[in-house]
Write a protein that holds these residues in place. Structure first.
Motif, PDB file in Angstrom:
ATOM      1  N   ILE A  98     -51.809  38.189  16.004  1.00 27.07           N
ATOM      2  CA  ILE A  98     -50.902  38.161  14.920  1.00 27.07           C
ATOM      3  C   ILE A  98     -51.607  38.544  13.713  1.00 27.07           C
ATOM      4  CG2 ILE A  98     -49.530  36.580  13.493  1.00 27.07           C
ATOM      5  CD1 ILE A  98     -48.420  35.069  15.678  1.00 27.07           C
ATOM      6  N   ASP A  99     -52.748  38.165  13.538  1.00 18.91           N
ATOM      7  CA  ASP A  99     -53.585  38.634  12.503  1.00 18.91           C
ATOM      8  C   ASP A  99     -54.147  39.975  12.561  1.00 18.91           C
ATOM      9  OD1 ASP A  99     -53.753  35.943  11.336  1.00 18.91           O
ATOM     10  OD2 ASP A  99     -55.702  35.457  12.262  1.00 18.91           O
ATOM     11  N   LYS A 100     -54.342  40.516  13.615  1.00 22.72           N
ATOM     12  CA  LYS A 100     -54.672  41.732  13.721  1.00 22.72           C
ATOM     13  C   LYS A 100     -53.060  42.618  13.480  1.00 22.72           C
ATOM     14  CE  LYS A 100     -58.281  41.659  17.142  1.00 22.72           C
ATOM     15  NZ  LYS A 100     -58.849  42.171  18.235  1.00 22.72           N
ATOM     16  N   LEU A 101     -51.968  42.199  13.957  1.00 23.79           N
ATOM     17  CA  LEU A 101     -50.843  42.868  13.717  1.00 23.79           C
ATOM     18  C   LEU A 101     -50.456  42.835  12.413  1.00 23.79           C
ATOM     19  CD1 LEU A 101     -48.537  41.837  16.526  1.00 23.79           C
ATOM     20  CD2 LEU A 101     -49.459  44.107  16.347  1.00 23.79           C
ATOM     21  N   THR A 102     -50.645  41.789  11.860  1.00 16.51           N
ATOM     22  CA  THR A 102     -50.385  41.889  10.300  1.00 16.51           C
ATOM     23  C   THR A 102     -51.244  42.611   9.490  1.00 16.51           C
ATOM     24  OG1 THR A 102     -51.558  39.662   9.963  1.00 16.51           O
ATOM     25  CG2 THR A 102     -49.297  39.536  10.359  1.00 16.51           C
ATOM     26  N   ASP A 103     -52.566  42.875   9.662  1.00 15.32           N
ATOM     27  CA  ASP A 103     -53.418  43.414   9.137  1.00 15.32           C
ATOM     28  C   ASP A 103     -53.248  44.969   9.491  1.00 15.32           C
ATOM     29  OD1 ASP A 103     -54.845  41.428   8.309  1.00 15.32           O
ATOM     30  OD2 ASP A 103     -56.427  41.749   9.890  1.00 15.32           O
ATOM     31  N   LEU A 104     -52.646  45.305  10.616  1.00 15.47           N
ATOM     32  CA  LEU A 104     -52.364  46.766  10.626  1.00 15.47           C
ATOM     33  C   LEU A 104     -51.152  47.182   9.906  1.00 15.47           C
ATOM     34  CD1 LEU A 104     -52.638  49.514  12.807  1.00 15.47           C
ATOM     35  CD2 LEU A 104     -51.207  48.275  14.238  1.00 15.47           C
ATOM     36  N   ILE A 105     -50.291  46.114   9.938  1.00 12.31           N
ATOM     37  CA  ILE A 105     -48.833  46.414   9.441  1.00 12.31           C
ATOM     38  C   ILE A 105     -49.182  46.434   7.887  1.00 12.31           C
ATOM     39  CG2 ILE A 105     -46.635  45.224   8.497  1.00 12.31           C
ATOM     40  CD1 ILE A 105     -46.807  44.398  11.544  1.00 12.31           C
ATOM     41  N   THR A 106     -50.091  45.740   7.194  1.00 10.99           N
ATOM     42  CA  THR A 106     -50.296  45.810   5.859  1.00 10.99           C
ATOM     43  C   THR A 106     -51.175  47.110   5.572  1.00 10.99           C
ATOM     44  OG1 THR A 106     -50.777  43.329   5.766  1.00 10.99           O
ATOM     45  CG2 THR A 106     -51.743  44.578   4.012  1.00 10.99           C
ATOM     46  N   ASP A 107     -51.888  47.652   6.568  1.00 16.00           N
ATOM     47  CA  ASP A 107     -52.466  48.883   6.225  1.00 16.00           C
ATOM     48  C   ASP A 107     -51.532  50.183   6.106  1.00 16.00           C
ATOM     49  OD1 ASP A 107     -54.885  47.573   5.909  1.00 16.00           O
ATOM     50  OD2 ASP A 107     -55.654  48.212   8.068  1.00 16.00           O
ATOM     51  N   LEU A 108     -50.524  49.905   7.097  1.00 19.53           N
ATOM     52  CA  LEU A 108     -49.575  50.939   7.246  1.00 19.53           C
ATOM     53  C   LEU A 108     -48.624  50.761   6.084  1.00 19.53           C
ATOM     54  CD1 LEU A 108     -48.606  50.538  11.059  1.00 19.53           C
ATOM     55  CD2 LEU A 108     -49.844  52.485  10.063  1.00 19.53           C
ATOM     56  N   ALA A 109     -48.305  49.747   5.542  1.00 18.71           N
ATOM     57  CA  ALA A 109     -47.507  49.777   4.431  1.00 18.71           C
ATOM     58  C   ALA A 109     -48.287  50.309   3.292  1.00 18.71           C
ATOM     59  CB  ALA A 109     -47.015  48.238   4.437  1.00 18.71           C
ATOM     60  N   LYS A 110     -49.575  49.910   2.980  1.00 20.67           N
ATOM     61  CA  LYS A 110     -50.156  50.422   1.890  1.00 20.67           C
ATOM     62  C   LYS A 110     -50.369  51.960   1.770  1.00 20.67           C
ATOM     63  CE  LYS A 110     -53.277  46.236   1.005  1.00 20.67           C
ATOM     64  NZ  LYS A 110     -54.485  45.904   1.225  1.00 20.67           N
ATOM     65  N   ALA A 111     -50.351  52.464   2.893  1.00 21.33           N
ATOM     66  CA  ALA A 111     -50.489  53.986   3.272  1.00 21.33           C
ATOM     67  C   ALA A 111     -49.184  54.658   2.877  1.00 21.33           C
ATOM     68  CB  ALA A 111     -51.217  54.451   4.757  1.00 21.33           C
ATOM     69  N   ALA A 112     -48.178  53.819   3.487  1.00 19.40           N
ATOM     70  CA  ALA A 112     -46.981  54.538   3.113  1.00 19.40           C
ATOM     71  C   ALA A 112     -46.575  54.423   1.756  1.00 19.40           C
ATOM     72  CB  ALA A 112     -46.027  53.969   4.056  1.00 19.40           C
ATOM     73  N   ALA A 113     -46.960  53.344   1.116  1.00 22.39           N
ATOM     74  CA  ALA A 113     -46.452  53.259  -0.508  1.00 22.39           C
ATOM     75  C   ALA A 113     -47.395  54.148  -1.178  1.00 22.39           C
ATOM     76  CB  ALA A 113     -46.970  51.900  -0.774  1.00 22.39           C
ATOM     77  N   ALA A 114     -48.748  54.602  -0.756  1.00 18.54           N
ATOM     78  CA  ALA A 114     -49.587  55.372  -1.416  1.00 18.54           C
ATOM     79  C   ALA A 114     -49.084  56.865  -1.214  1.00 18.54           C
ATOM     80  CB  ALA A 114     -50.868  55.451  -1.076  1.00 18.54           C
ATOM     81  N   ARG A 115     -48.468  57.309  -0.049  1.00 17.49           N
ATOM     82  CA  ARG A 115     -47.996  58.363   0.444  1.00 17.49           C
ATOM     83  C   ARG A 115     -46.767  58.697  -0.440  1.00 17.49           C
ATOM     84  NH1 ARG A 115     -47.012  60.399   6.427  1.00 17.49           N
ATOM     85  NH2 ARG A 115     -46.857  62.523   5.719  1.00 17.49           N
TER      86      ARG A 115
END
Length: 165
Positions: free
Chosen positions: A6-23
């Motif tokens: 769950i921690d890995k998934l939340t970290d991955l989702i957080t990274d994806l959301a940050k990348a999407a927001a930056a884009r």
């Protein structure tokens, strides 16, 4: 084990959301810059026409021209089929065929959001469905792909028939 996943998934989702927001922020700045540039070009063209023909004639020409452009765009859009942009599922092709990596990442983001909402609401069936969908998305991205080791081949097939000695 589950907590680590769950921690890995939340970290991955957080990274994806940050990348999407930056884009998204970059595209917004580019779009805003583009619109400002068009505004300055229109203003320069207006000033040139106003200097030659007068301010009223320039305003009527530019206003009428922009209205015509808008009406032509509206007429083109009115003639299009509303479902044209939606991929139609055929009997031969499965629904998920042809998904790009961006499609999978967007699906993962949506599934993570709905799973988080279901978790906050305490809705265990929707929560489990969301986790299953997220696992399917992560599998489609190749997160769980591990290199397969080749099985060790027996080099001498008669080796087990030999006797010691």
């Amino acid at each position: 084990m589950i907590d680590q996943l769950i921690d890995k998934l939340t970290d991955l989702i957080t990274d994806l959301a940050k990348a999407a927001a930056a884009r998204l922020a970059v595209f917004a700045v580019i779009g805003l810059t583009f619109l400002i540039g068009i505004g300055f070009l229109l203003a320069a063209a207006f000033m040139a026409v106003a200097a030659k023909f007068g301010a009223i004639a320039a305003a009527v020409a530019f206003g009428g021209g922009l209205i015509v452009i808008a009406l032509v765009g509206l007429a083109i859009m009115a003639q299009r089929d509303p479902g044209e942009g939606i991929a139609k599922q055929t009997a031969d092709a499965p629904q998920k065929a042809g998904r790009t990596e961006d499609d999978v990442l967007f699906d993962l983001l949506l599934h993570a959001a709905t799973t988080g909402f279901a978790t906050g609401q305490g809705n265990k069936p929707h929560m489990q469905t969301g986790f299953d969908q997220m696992m399917t998305d992560l599998e489609a991205l190749g997160v769980f792909d591990r290199p397969m080791s080749k099985p060790v081949q027996d080099t001498d097939p008669d080796e087990d028939t030999k006797t010691a000695g």
